[in-house]
Design an enzyme around this catalytic site. Structure first.
Site, PDB file in Angstrom:
ATOM      1  N   ARG A   1     -10.462 -11.319   1.850  1.00 13.29           N
ATOM      2  CA  ARG A   1     -11.311 -12.366   1.278  1.00 13.29           C
ATOM      3  C   ARG A   1     -10.610 -13.723   1.316  1.00 13.29           C
ATOM      4  O   ARG A   1     -11.260 -14.760   1.414  1.00 13.29           O
ATOM      5  CB  ARG A   1     -11.733 -11.971  -0.149  1.00 13.29           C
TER       6      ARG A   1
ATOM      7  N   LYS B   1       0.838  -1.195   0.000  1.00 15.68           N
ATOM      8  CA  LYS B   1       0.000   0.000   0.000  1.00 15.68           C
ATOM      9  C   LYS B   1       0.872   1.243   0.000  1.00 15.68           C
ATOM     10  O   LYS B   1       2.000   1.206   0.472  1.00 15.68           O
ATOM     11  CB  LYS B   1      -0.847   0.028   1.287  1.00 15.68           C
TER      12      LYS B   1
HETATM   13  N1  BES Z   1      -8.148  -3.620   4.339  1.00  9.75           N
HETATM   14  C1  BES Z   1      -8.308  -3.194   2.998  1.00  9.75           C
HETATM   15  C2  BES Z   1      -9.611  -2.415   2.788  1.00  9.75           C
HETATM   16  C3  BES Z   1      -9.673  -1.055   3.430  1.00  9.75           C
HETATM   17  C4  BES Z   1      -9.283   0.064   2.749  1.00  9.75           C
HETATM   18  C5  BES Z   1     -10.203  -0.908   4.692  1.00  9.75           C
HETATM   19  C6  BES Z   1      -9.391   1.313   3.334  1.00  9.75           C
HETATM   20  C7  BES Z   1     -10.317   0.330   5.276  1.00  9.75           C
HETATM   21  C8  BES Z   1      -9.913   1.450   4.595  1.00  9.75           C
HETATM   22  C9  BES Z   1      -8.334  -4.394   2.085  1.00  9.75           C
HETATM   23  O1  BES Z   1      -7.547  -5.458   2.478  1.00  9.75           O
HETATM   24  C10 BES Z   1      -7.789  -3.948   0.766  1.00  9.75           C
HETATM   25  O2  BES Z   1      -6.649  -3.586   0.709  1.00  9.75           O
HETATM   26  N2  BES Z   1      -8.633  -3.965  -0.261  1.00  9.75           N
HETATM   27  C11 BES Z   1      -8.240  -3.528  -1.543  1.00  9.75           C
HETATM   28  C12 BES Z   1      -8.782  -4.505  -2.541  1.00  9.75           C
HETATM   29  C13 BES Z   1      -8.244  -4.318  -3.933  1.00  9.75           C
HETATM   30  C14 BES Z   1      -6.757  -4.663  -3.973  1.00  9.75           C
HETATM   31  C15 BES Z   1      -9.008  -5.203  -4.873  1.00  9.75           C
HETATM   32  C16 BES Z   1      -8.833  -2.138  -1.761  1.00  9.75           C
HETATM   33  O3  BES Z   1      -9.936  -1.876  -1.300  1.00  9.75           O
HETATM   34  O4  BES Z   1      -8.155  -1.311  -2.345  1.00  9.75           O
HETATM   35 MN    MN Z   2      -5.543  -5.261   1.849  1.00  5.58          MN
END
Ligand code: BES
Ligand code: MN
Ligand code: ZN
Length: 490
Positions: A340, A266
């Site tokens: 997931r 990230k």
């Molecule tokens: N934990 C994150 C989702 C999230 C994002 C929670 C911001 C709270 C605030 C999750 O694991 C994630 O990174 N999801 C990705 C999915 C994508 C790579 C398909 C996302 O939402 O960007």
């Molecule tokens: Mn994630």
């Protein structure tokens, strides 16, 4: 802070209610008279309108034997539970660090015993703090308010209501503590240890480690934790308060104790918030504690998948294919779509092991749900209209609101993989929360199931709602406690 109930208002600092258009309750009229019209004057000198959440603090009033006379608005003449929660929260916020130590609230004639419980719950939610790492907090910044005594005319009925709402407040506090806890203090093994301590409440606890999960073939979950030196865990909490032989209600939580994104790292900006990526699990833990504390007449099982998603020389790579416990293979195209992968194995294990009445999972699953719904509603996805309706009602009743979004086979195309049974991301950014839910559905068979995406509602710094004072909101505890109470205990 402690909540107490009394039948008649105590002496000392008092709080009295007002309604819309700053109309005074009977107690407020009495206090106005006793103070020589201090309330009337304060109202005309201010913009206090008596709405739920409005407050007016009069310090050192004459004719009153306490240091404070507080007027709190409840809005309508017959305020609902949420208005009373808001009133309790706003009142508490207004005096929490004021130097006041005890306040007697006169709620007589305003709401019933349940309403008094909700008032207390709102007060507790606003009194919540996360201060344990502040070693230099000066005394005058610390909370001073120690007791809130709520007078209702019938304190025994209110005390009964508090058996429920006090337990709910405890569950919310526990969930918030877990979400706010920095990830260096809450890696999966430590988290599992904290859950084990809940055995004191009468919960049956079981912990699975990597050895057991390997035997079970949970390579979808294990792949996520592969880059971390902290051992992945599944914690299982059982509450048997119902009839023997009744299927348990199943609650499943995403417990990513920190989500760096893994090799699909990230960006640095805001990454600290990913300490809250275990908010779904925190809600399940808080709920199970609440059910145990209030001795709920149901059987329930909570399962949380605890992993840390780290980049490392041994971490999972984008493009890896893993085999889940269900036997289905997954192409991991983005290691940041890890929630997931964790839930896939926990959902499968939950239904194979416990054959629950239904499965409700909670997860901070997608950033996309924040784009769709902000912090105000959680997204729900389900194969069961009745569960959707029950949750919507519970959401309205508790102000932990949900909004249903679709799933369906038309989204499957997005997660089909050319080399495995599925891939863990959809195409581009389209319908990101839905494709995540669609992925999960492949691991629930036809069990009645709801997925609640709480990425927006579970973490919220800077909410204007006095009930939500810190980053970790504890979202889900009140919603699910109510859902269970209204639908499975009568
Ligand atoms: N934990 C994150 C989702 C999230 C994002 C929670 C911001 C709270 C605030 C999750 O694991 C994630 O990174 N999801 C990705 C999915 C994508 C790579 C398909 C996302 O939402 O960007
Ligand atoms: Mn994630
Ligand atoms: Zn995540």
């Amino acid at each position: 802070m402690k909540i107490k109930f009394a039948s008649a208002p105590a002496k000392g600092s008092i709080a009295v209610a007002a309604f819309d258009k700053a109309e005074l309750s009977k107690a407020a009229k009495d206090a106005d008279k006793a103070s020589g019209g201090a309330i009337s004057r304060a109202i005309s000198a201010s913009r206090f309108k008596g709405g739920a959440g409005d407050t007016l603090v009069i310090t050192a009033p004459s004719g009153i034997d306490g240091d404070r006379l507080v007027v709190f608005g409840v809005g309508k003449k017959k305020p609902d539970g949420n208005a009373l929660e808001q009133a309790g929260a706003a009142l508490t916020k207004a005096v929490l660090t004021s130097g006041e130590t005890a306040l007697a609230v006169d709620l007589e004639g305003i709401g019933d015993a349940d309403g008094a419980g909700r008032f207390g719950l709102g007060a507790m939610m606003a009194a919540y703090r996360f201060d344990q790492y502040r070693t230099r907090l000066s005394d005058d910044k610390k909370p001073s308010l120690k007791t809130l005594t709520i007078a209702t005319g019938d304190d025994s009925a209110a005390k009964d209501a508090w058996k429920i709402y006090g337990a709910v407040a405890d569950g919310v506090y526990l969930a918030r503590d877990l979400v706010n806890e920095p990830s260096n203090f809450l890696r999966p093994p430590e988290y599992a240890k904290r859950i084990e301590k809940l055995a004191d409440l009468g919960l049956e606890i079981e912990i699975l480690g990597e050895k057991e999960m390997t035997k079970l073939g949970m390579h979808s979950l294990l792949g996520v934790g592969q880059g971390s030196v902290a051992e992945s865990k599944i914690a299982i909490m059982k509450w048997n308060g119902g009839k023997k032989g009744d299927k348990p209600l199943g609650f499943i939580g995403k417990g990513v104790t920190f989500d760096t994104g893994g090799i699909s790292l990230k960006p640095g900006q805001g990454m600290d918030e990913m300490k809250g990526d275990m908010g779904g699990s925190a809600a399940v833990v808080g709920l199970m504690a609440t059910l145990a504390k209030r001795k709920a007449k149901v059987n329930a099982v909570g399962l949380v998948g605890l992993v840390e998603n780290m980049p490392d020389g041994d971490a999972q790579r984008p493009g890896d294919v893993v085999t889940s416990m269900s036997g289905q293979t997954i192409e991991v195209l983005n290691t940041d779509a890890e929630g997931r992968l964790v839930l896939a194995d926990v959902l499968w294990y939950a239904q194979k092991t416990y054959d629950p009445e239904f499965m409700i999972d909670l997860a901070t699953l997608t950033g996309a749900i924040l784009i769709a719904l902000g912090h105000e509603h959680a997204g729900i996805f389900t194969n069961d209209d009745k569960l959707a309706e029950g949750l919507s009602k519970a959401g309205q009743a508790t102000d932990e609101k949900v909004w249903r979004l679709p799933i369906g086979p038309e989204y499957d195309r997005q997660i089909d993989s050319p080399i495995a049974d599925m891939k863990n991301i959809g195409e581009g950014r389209l319908a990101g929360s839905i494709t995540a839910a669609q992925f999960l559905q492949r691991f629930v068979n036809d069990k009645p199931w709801v997925h609640i995406d709480i990425a927006g509602t579970g973490m919220w710094s800077g909410s204007k709602d006095a009930r939500l004072p810190t980053f970790g909101t504890g979202y889900g505890v009140r919603l699910l406690d109510r859902f269970v109470r209204d639908n499975y205990e009568s």
